[in-house]
Every structure is written in C-alpha cells, then in structure tokens.
Design an enzyme around this catalytic site. Structure first.
Site, PDB file in Angstrom:
ATOM      1  N   GLY A 171       0.835  -1.203   0.000  1.00  0.00           N
ATOM      2  CA  GLY A 171       0.000   0.000   0.000  1.00  0.00           C
ATOM      3  C   GLY A 171       0.867   1.249   0.000  1.00  0.00           C
ATOM      4  O   GLY A 171       1.851   1.357  -0.739  1.00  0.00           O
ATOM      5  N   GLY A 172       0.491   2.199   0.861  1.00  0.00           N
ATOM      6  CA  GLY A 172       1.194   3.484   0.917  1.00  0.00           C
ATOM      7  C   GLY A 172       2.650   3.349   1.322  1.00  0.00           C
ATOM      8  O   GLY A 172       3.467   4.218   1.004  1.00  0.00           O
ATOM      9  N   GLY A 406      22.276   8.110 -32.821  1.00  0.00           N
ATOM     10  CA  GLY A 406      21.807   8.922 -31.699  1.00  0.00           C
ATOM     11  C   GLY A 406      22.427   8.457 -30.397  1.00  0.00           C
ATOM     12  O   GLY A 406      22.699   9.265 -29.494  1.00  0.00           O
ATOM     13  N   ALA A 407      22.667   7.149 -30.308  1.00  0.00           N
ATOM     14  CA  ALA A 407      23.240   6.611 -29.074  1.00  0.00           C
ATOM     15  C   ALA A 407      24.642   7.179 -28.834  1.00  0.00           C
ATOM     16  O   ALA A 407      25.072   7.342 -27.693  1.00  0.00           O
ATOM     17  CB  ALA A 407      23.277   5.090 -29.135  1.00  0.00           C
TER      18      ALA A 407
END
Ligand code: HXC
Length: 519
Positions: A171-172, A406-407
């Site tokens: 949960g939290g 691009g790498a």
C-alpha cells in the site's frame, strides 16, 4: 520517589521498550528468519554508536480498544549513529508492534529523523518491515505517510536516502522507499506492492502470490523498483555500509577519498586484446571495468535489470566515481527503454552528489521496433540524453568500440559537455553501421544489379569503403569530437590523470525553478 528508584524506573522502561511487541512476537520474527528492528540497527551502525530518539513515544489512538494497547516506541526505532565514523540517521520499523504498521506517532518519529538529518546534512537509512497504514487510525496514518513523503521529496538530492525492505511493504508504504535514492530487498522475506494478492484476485481475477507479485527478484529484474537483492539481512546491512562509502554525506560535500594501494600507472596488457576482431562478437564490459578501477572493486547497481547497460560505483586512485557502460554481452549493448531509465537515474544521482562519471561506450544504437516505439523509446531514451546533458560533474568518456547514431550523442559525447573524451584504437564512431549505411546510400544502384553474386560483391565493396572511412576513431578525432586515441592497456592511468585535471571543475546550468526532464 528516591533518585535511585527514578534511575531504576528509567532503566526498566528502556528494557520494556527494547522488547517491542514482546518476547513471543520477537520469537515469531526470528522463526521467519528475520531480525528485529533493533538487531538490524546494531549490525548496521558502528558498534555502540546508536543514540535513540523517542523511545517513550506511544500512539494516541483510542478507537477499536487501542487505548489500553500501547507499546513503548510504537513500532519504529529511530535515531542516529555512525557508519565508518560518519554520521547517519536511521529508522527501523518494528514488525513485532502492530505488524510495524504506521500510526500518527510512528510517522512523527520518522519525520523528526528526516528533519534533523536535513539540518545537519547526513544520510538517512530506512529499514522497512511494515503492514502499511495502521488500520485502527484511519486518516491520521494516511496524513502521517504524506508528511514522510513530503520530507523524502525535499531531501532528494540534498542528502542520500537509502531504503532496505526486510519484510512486507504494501500500500502506501511503498512510496516512501520509491522516493529515496536506492532500494534493497532481501530475497526470502520481502515484498513490495501497491495492492496485495487478495485484492488483485477480487479486482482482476488473477491468482498471484506475494513473491510473484512483488518479490525481490520481480522488482530487481522486471520492474526495476529495487536496485539490490540480498540473500540475508546481514548481507544487506553490510551492503548499505559499503554503498555509503562511495557517496558524500550531502550535496555540498564530496565523497570521502580512500587510500589507494593500487598503482595508478598499472598497465593492463589484457585490454590490448580484449576487443574481438569481429565487430559482432560480444565481450563482457565488466572485465574492462574490473581491470581499470582500484583493486578491481566495482559495486554494481541494478545488476538484474536492463543488463545491456552496466552502472555502479568504483574508485580511481581513491576517488569515488559512477561508471556507466554499455554491455555488448547482453542485447549487443543496445540502448532501450529500460536501460535508458536505469542509466538516467544513476547519472542524476551521481550528478546530485558530486560523483564524477566515467562512461565506457560500445553501443550499436537504439533498439528499434513497435515494442519500443509504442512504449516510448523516444521519451525514455531522452531521459538518459537529458541526464548526461544536465550533469555538471566531471565527465570522462572512453569509446571502446561502437558508437553509432543517436546513441553516440547520448553516451556522454563531447557536445553534451563531456569533459575528456577518449577512444580506443578499436573505436568505430559513425552515423550507423556499414551494412545499414551501404544499403541506404547505394539502394538505387543495387536495384539495377541483377546477378546476386554481383550484388553481394558490390555491397561488400561499399561496406568496406564505409568501414575504412568511419569504423575508426580517427574521423571523430579529426574534428576534435574525441580528445585523444589512447592505448587500451593504459586506460586506468589516463582516467586518473583526467580526474586529477577535472578535480576543480566548475560548471553550472542556468537558474530555473527546476528542469522538465521527459518523465
Ligand atoms: C494494524 C496490523 C496491520 C495494520 C498487521 N497488523 N498489519 N495492525 N494495522 N496495517 C498486525 C496484525 O493484526 C497482527 O497483530 C500483527 O500485526 C502481525 O500480523 P499478521 O497478519 O499476523 O502477520 P503476517 O501473517 O506475517 O502478515 C503480515 C501482513 C498482514 C501481510 C502485513 O498483516 C496484512 O496483510 N496486513 C494488512 C496490510 C494492509 O492492508 N495494510 C493497509 C494498507 S493500505 P497481532 O496482535 O495478532 O500480533 C495503506 C494505505 C496507505 O497502507 C496509503 C498512504 C498513501
């Protein structure tokens, strides 16, 4: 009451607090193979250094018959101590008290530790073992979580925050660790999830176990939520000590310098032959890392996640560095969504805490295909690009072999403010690989060649032409995109010299409220 009796009362209360939820629950904790909150702190900190806060705190809830069910410390042990003589703050959740669940008072204790750690500039270590919000307290425990979250957020990038998960974290409870810098999980007893198996079953009908939904290996290899998996709690606590040794206590300091007994000019002859002649043949980049760093010691982060990029801490001549390296041994070292996320987070941690970056490049490009595009390789790849471009720490880049497309730009290139960019003689720095380039550049001519033999010959010639021109470091060196071509076996010395030269580096980004990294 006589003074002596008052002292006795104090000591009795301390003994009572140390028992947490009582002997039976401590035995149950041990029977599961788990340590208690206090045992964990004792192992984590330097002997005798722990100073505890708020031992006498209890919860203030009176609903559900809670008024007469109180335990001193209220399920979390907090305070400060030292690790290798350096101040750290710690909180350790005590599962023996209401399952380590978080009450308003429990949250206030953690907040006190976070507040003081921020004032003095010391790391915070959280040892988590909790059933989540204390159900009897309702909204006050939700508010308590949010108080902690806000402090985790303010502390981010100011003091290192490390979370260990040594039990349930549901949960939290998961979000405070998620806001910290590093998460570690023990293999057998820990799990993290927002929603547990029972709720999953009712909502989606899916049958799943704790381990399969949120066990350590799931988060280490699939989600990437956890950075480290340890076999035992003891191993985890030792790992936290080691991890901290690579980082400063806060963002205004530098990581402690260690004594280095490894010669700085040690030549590593094996590196002159480690790159295979066939550019498509893999090798293990970790062999290179181990060969060049002090004493071969490398603390790998996120080992089980996105193995195509290796990240972790090491030292050169005692100086702590963050290493980022493409791994040709896994998916040819290609950059994909997960490796970009992994690398970006690591680069940003190092930059926030003044840890220089050493990047080893062997990358054929970005992974292509619908799987990657549909899931946002553009946005995710941009994270790593952004992280490198934003970083102002010393950045040293060594191109080992491929650095394509691009790498190439992403991997700490000169134009992303790479300070010292070296290449090995085996480097290939180009827009794309020779076969792709030849197919595009000579596509129309190829169409006109009918015979398959002629076609193959033509392609081979054009590829060889392209390779001769671009599959070398010298074209990039010609333009100053790399600063020097270095002999591979001398890499350690060259990196150390570069770190020495950059020790006083000052660079800054324009004033802004915050950047808008593509999340
Ligand atoms: C109060 C709790 C508790 C909780 C456990 N206990 N969780 N008490 N609040 N959240 C108590 C149990 O009643 C029990 O008390 C003792 O702790 C040990 O629990 P067991 O169930 O016996 O242990 P175990 O079998 O190991 O199971 C552990 C567990 C389970 C998986 C954590 O207790 C469990 O599912 N707890 C509830 C988890 C949960 O739903 N939490 C709320 C999440 S919602 P006795 O007296 O018998 O020893 C949430 C929202 C926050 O956290 C959102 C913030 C943004």
């Amino acid at each position: 009451m006589a003074f002596e009796e008052k002292i006795k009362q104090l000591l009795d209360k301390r003994e009572q607090a140390k028992l947490g939820g009582g002997v039976k629950r401590i035995e149950a904790q041990h029977a599961k193979g788990k340590l208690t909150a206090r045992e964990r702190i004792e192992i984590l900190l330097d002997e005798g250094s722990f100073e505890e806060f708020d031992m006498f705190v209890t919860h203030r809830c009176t609903d559900f018959g809670m008024g007469d069910k109180t335990f001193l410390s209220d399920g979390v042990v907090t305070g400060y101590g030292t690790i290798d003589g350096r101040l750290v703050y710690v909180f350790s959740q005590d599962f023996t008290v209401f399952g380590g669940s978080l009450s308003e008072s429990f949250a206030a204790k953690i907040c006190k530790v976070l507040d003081q750690a921020m004032k003095v500039g010391a790391p915070v270590i959280g040892l988590n073992d909790s059933g989540g919000a204390r159900i009897q307290e309702g909204v006050n425990s939700l508010a308590g979580y949010a108080e902690i979250f806000q402090r985790n957020i303010m502390a981010s990038g100011v003091i290192p925050q490390i979370s260990a998960i040594f039990g349930p974290c549901a949960g939290g409870s998961v979000y405070s660790p998620a806001l910290t810098d590093f998460i570690m999980m023990s293999k057998e007893n820990s799990y993290m999830y927002v929603t547990g198996p029972k709720v999953v079953k009712t909502v989606t009908g899916e049958d799943v176990t704790d381990a399969k939904l949120g066990g350590a290996m799931v988060h280490a290899s699939k989600s990437g939520v956890t950075h480290f998996v340890v076999d035992t709690e003891n191993e985890g606590l030792m790992l936290i000590r080691k991890l901290l040794s690579y980082m400063p206590s806060n963002n205004l300091e530098e990581a402690p310098l260690q004594v280095c007994n490894d010669p700085i000019d040690r030549l590593e002859d094996s590196l002159n032959t480690i790159i295979p002649d066939n550019p498509n043949q893999p090798y293990d980049v970790k062999d290179i890392i181990h060969a060049i760093v002090d004493e071969g010691e490398f603390l790998e982060v996120h080992r089980h996640f996105a193995a195509n990029l290796v990240v972790g801490f090491a030292r050169f001549n005692g100086v702590s560095v963050g290493i980022v390296a493409n791994q040709p041994n896994y998916m040819a070292g290609v950059l994909d969504i997960n490796s970009s996320r992994k690398g970006a987070r690591f680069v940003r941690f190092c930059d926030a805490f003044n840890i220089p970056l050493v990047t080893l490049v062997d990358v054929p490009g970005f992974l292509c295909g619908t799987g990657q595009e549909y899931n946002g390789i553009i946005t995710n790849g941009a994270k790593l690009l952004f992280a490198y471009g934003e970083a102002t720490v010393p950045k040293i880049t060594i191109t080992l072999r491929k650095s394509y497309g691009g790498a190439h730009d992403v991997m700490s290139s000169k134009q992303l403010r790479g300070d010292i960019n070296y290449a090995w003689p085996s480097a290939e720095i180009a827009v794309m690989g020779a076969s792709g380039a030849a197919a595009i550049l000579y596509g129309s001519e190829l169409k006109n060649i009918e015979s398959p033999e002629e076609k193959a010959k033509f392609v081979a010639e054009k590829e060889a032409e392209y390779t001769a021109k671009f599959a070398t470091p010298y074209e990039a060196a010609k333009y100053g995109h790399i600063d020097d071509v270095i002999e591979s076996r001398n890499t350690r010395f060259r990196v150390i010299r570069a770190l020495q030269a950059l020790a006083t580096k000052k660079d800054q980004n324009p004033m802004k409220k915050h950047c808008n990294i593509p999340l």
